[in-house]
Design a protein around this motif. Sequence first.
Motif, PDB file in Angstrom:
ATOM      1  N   ALA A 173      16.142 -78.187 -27.415  1.00 42.89           N
ATOM      2  CA  ALA A 173      15.574 -76.961 -27.982  1.00 42.89           C
ATOM      3  C   ALA A 173      14.875 -76.144 -26.892  1.00 42.89           C
ATOM      4  N   GLY A 174      14.174 -76.823 -26.007  1.00 45.21           N
ATOM      5  CA  GLY A 174      13.518 -76.140 -24.886  1.00 45.21           C
ATOM      6  C   GLY A 174      14.520 -75.452 -23.986  1.00 45.21           C
ATOM      7  N   THR A 228      17.182 -70.567 -22.153  1.00 45.57           N
ATOM      8  CA  THR A 228      18.437 -69.815 -21.998  1.00 45.57           C
ATOM      9  C   THR A 228      18.337 -68.468 -22.706  1.00 45.57           C
ATOM     10  N   MET A 229      17.785 -68.489 -23.915  1.00 38.62           N
ATOM     11  CA  MET A 229      17.627 -67.238 -24.662  1.00 38.62           C
ATOM     12  C   MET A 229      16.676 -66.290 -23.921  1.00 38.62           C
ATOM     13  N   ILE A 253      17.797 -60.720 -18.757  1.00 38.93           N
ATOM     14  CA  ILE A 253      18.969 -60.035 -18.183  1.00 38.93           C
ATOM     15  C   ILE A 253      19.266 -58.760 -18.976  1.00 38.93           C
ATOM     16  N   GLY A 254      19.179 -58.891 -20.313  1.00 34.48           N
ATOM     17  CA  GLY A 254      19.426 -57.723 -21.163  1.00 34.48           C
ATOM     18  C   GLY A 254      18.433 -56.607 -20.884  1.00 34.48           C
TER      19      GLY A 254
END
Length: 80
Positions: A58-59, A64-65, A71-72
């Motif tokens: 989960a971490g 990653t998110m 980046i977005g």
Amino acid sequence: MTLASVVPSAEVASVADTVVAAGTVVADTSVAAIAILVAVEVTVMVVVAIGMDTVVVAGLVVHTMAAMGAIGVAVLVDYS
């Protein structure tokens, strides 16, 4: 005067057999109880390990998110 002269040997043997049988039952019960406790402990350890792995995964997903979000944002800033 000895025990043999007071109590017949058959009764002594019977009592001895009863004591041995009772001791065997107690020993078998103790071994079974210990085996159950070990099984429970192993199960708890497996559950904890799975829980820890889940938290780690989960971490990683959250990281990653967050990285994708960064980046977005960078792309939006570049194009704005």
